[in-house]
Design a protein around this motif. Sequence first.
Motif, PDB file in Angstrom:
ATOM      1  N   UNK A   1       0.631  -1.228  -0.186  1.00  0.00           N
ATOM      2  CA  UNK A   1       0.144   0.091   0.105  1.00  0.00           C
ATOM      3  C   UNK A   1       0.960   1.096   0.128  1.00  0.00           C
ATOM      4  N   UNK A   2       0.670   2.160  -0.846  1.00  0.00           N
ATOM      5  CA  UNK A   2       1.523   3.108  -0.966  1.00  0.00           C
ATOM      6  C   UNK A   2       1.052   4.366  -0.161  1.00  0.00           C
ATOM      7  N   UNK A   3      -0.364   4.549   0.433  1.00  0.00           N
ATOM      8  CA  UNK A   3      -0.479   5.572   1.537  1.00  0.00           C
ATOM      9  C   UNK A   3      -0.494   6.882   0.685  1.00  0.00           C
ATOM     10  N   UNK A   4      -0.294   7.918   1.649  1.00  0.00           N
ATOM     11  CA  UNK A   4      -0.474   9.314   1.059  1.00  0.00           C
ATOM     12  C   UNK A   4       0.865   9.915   0.337  1.00  0.00           C
ATOM     13  N   UNK A   5       1.770   8.991   0.431  1.00  0.00           N
ATOM     14  CA  UNK A   5       3.189   9.551   0.219  1.00  0.00           C
ATOM     15  C   UNK A   5       3.489   9.554  -1.573  1.00  0.00           C
ATOM     16  N   UNK A   6       2.645   8.912  -2.121  1.00  0.00           N
ATOM     17  CA  UNK A   6       2.742   8.748  -3.553  1.00  0.00           C
ATOM     18  C   UNK A   6       3.884   7.825  -3.803  1.00  0.00           C
ATOM     19  N   UNK A   7       4.535   8.262  -5.165  1.00  0.00           N
ATOM     20  CA  UNK A   7       5.554   7.311  -5.541  1.00  0.00           C
ATOM     21  C   UNK A   7       7.003   8.078  -5.525  1.00  0.00           C
ATOM     22  N   UNK A   8       7.634   7.688  -4.593  1.00  0.00           N
ATOM     23  CA  UNK A   8       8.915   8.584  -4.224  1.00  0.00           C
ATOM     24  C   UNK A   8      10.105   7.684  -3.933  1.00  0.00           C
ATOM     25  N   UNK A   9      11.181   8.084  -4.404  1.00  0.00           N
ATOM     26  CA  UNK A   9      12.475   6.997  -3.934  1.00  0.00           C
ATOM     27  C   UNK A   9      12.916   7.571  -2.551  1.00  0.00           C
ATOM     28  N   UNK A  10      12.533   8.714  -2.113  1.00  0.00           N
ATOM     29  CA  UNK A  10      12.952   9.164  -0.788  1.00  0.00           C
ATOM     30  C   UNK A  10      12.620   8.189   0.265  1.00  0.00           C
ATOM     31  N   UNK A  11      13.537   8.181   1.053  1.00  0.00           N
ATOM     32  CA  UNK A  11      13.279   7.279   2.455  1.00  0.00           C
ATOM     33  C   UNK A  11      12.242   7.991   3.400  1.00  0.00           C
ATOM     34  N   UNK A  12      11.620   6.840   3.816  1.00  0.00           N
ATOM     35  CA  UNK A  12      10.182   7.316   4.827  1.00  0.00           C
ATOM     36  C   UNK A  12      10.944   7.248   6.201  1.00  0.00           C
ATOM     37  N   UNK A  13      10.490   8.010   7.119  1.00  0.00           N
ATOM     38  CA  UNK A  13      10.833   7.945   8.407  1.00  0.00           C
ATOM     39  C   UNK A  13       9.767   7.728   9.379  1.00  0.00           C
ATOM     40  N   UNK A  14      10.081   7.078  10.362  1.00  0.00           N
ATOM     41  CA  UNK A  14       9.043   6.751  11.729  1.00  0.00           C
ATOM     42  C   UNK A  14       9.180   8.029  12.500  1.00  0.00           C
ATOM     43  N   UNK A  15       8.073   8.472  13.237  1.00  0.00           N
ATOM     44  CA  UNK A  15       7.937   9.444  13.993  1.00  0.00           C
ATOM     45  C   UNK A  15       7.625   9.074  15.432  1.00  0.00           C
ATOM     46  N   UNK A  16       8.421   9.647  16.427  1.00  0.00           N
ATOM     47  CA  UNK A  16       8.133   9.206  17.938  1.00  0.00           C
ATOM     48  C   UNK A  16       7.092  10.542  18.647  1.00  0.00           C
ATOM     49  N   UNK A  17       6.704  11.319  17.923  1.00  0.00           N
ATOM     50  CA  UNK A  17       6.016  12.265  18.578  1.00  0.00           C
ATOM     51  C   UNK A  17       4.680  12.720  17.800  1.00  0.00           C
ATOM     52  N   UNK A  18       3.843  13.396  18.346  1.00  0.00           N
ATOM     53  CA  UNK A  18       2.572  13.506  17.578  1.00  0.00           C
ATOM     54  C   UNK A  18       2.604  14.658  16.635  1.00  0.00           C
ATOM     55  N   UNK A  19       2.619  14.174  15.407  1.00  0.00           N
ATOM     56  CA  UNK A  19       2.604  15.428  14.296  1.00  0.00           C
ATOM     57  C   UNK A  19       1.687  16.182  14.150  1.00  0.00           C
ATOM     58  N   UNK A  20       0.698  15.908  14.530  1.00  0.00           N
ATOM     59  CA  UNK A  20      -0.660  16.808  14.329  1.00  0.00           C
ATOM     60  C   UNK A  20      -0.575  18.001  15.431  1.00  0.00           C
ATOM     61  N   UNK A  21      -0.215  17.503  16.635  1.00  0.00           N
ATOM     62  CA  UNK A  21      -0.008  18.546  17.835  1.00  0.00           C
ATOM     63  C   UNK A  21       1.061  19.475  17.384  1.00  0.00           C
ATOM     64  N   UNK A  22       2.296  18.928  16.968  1.00  0.00           N
ATOM     65  CA  UNK A  22       3.386  19.746  16.438  1.00  0.00           C
ATOM     66  C   UNK A  22       2.829  20.801  15.398  1.00  0.00           C
ATOM     67  N   UNK A  23       2.069  20.327  14.280  1.00  0.00           N
ATOM     68  CA  UNK A  23       1.437  21.087  13.363  1.00  0.00           C
ATOM     69  C   UNK A  23       0.886  22.171  13.709  1.00  0.00           C
ATOM     70  N   UNK A  24      -0.220  21.801  14.874  1.00  0.00           N
ATOM     71  CA  UNK A  24      -1.080  22.919  15.391  1.00  0.00           C
ATOM     72  C   UNK A  24      -0.197  24.034  16.098  1.00  0.00           C
ATOM     73  N   UNK A  25       0.993  23.891  16.539  1.00  0.00           N
ATOM     74  CA  UNK A  25       1.641  24.671  17.197  1.00  0.00           C
ATOM     75  C   UNK A  25       2.632  25.625  16.501  1.00  0.00           C
TER      76      UNK A  25
END
Length: 90
Positions: A1-25
């Motif tokens: 499943x490609x999810x929402x990242x599309x087709x890219x050769x760039x590496x994906x990284x796992x996040x250990x924080x709440x990205x939406x909370x950070x985005x809101x700030x």
Amino acid sequence: MRRNLGSTTLRRKRRSVDPMGQYDNLPAPLRRWLSQAALPWSPTSARRLWDRACAQGLCTEDALHLLRQAEVKTLARDRRTPTRDSNPQF
């Protein structure tokens, strides 16, 4: 499943924080820019560049220009991004 990242050769990284909370700030201009960005930026990396630009005394427009430059540089590393030469001119 490609999810929402599309087709890219760039590496994906796992996040250990709440990205939406950070985005809101994030500052409003930075959030608007991220909503239109070509790449799925993490709030952490966007904030890092934003803070660096602000520390240099750049205004909002110049800080956003710095982010656009970083995005163009990253897109240039992606092998699946079409280059100017590969697109036919009509």
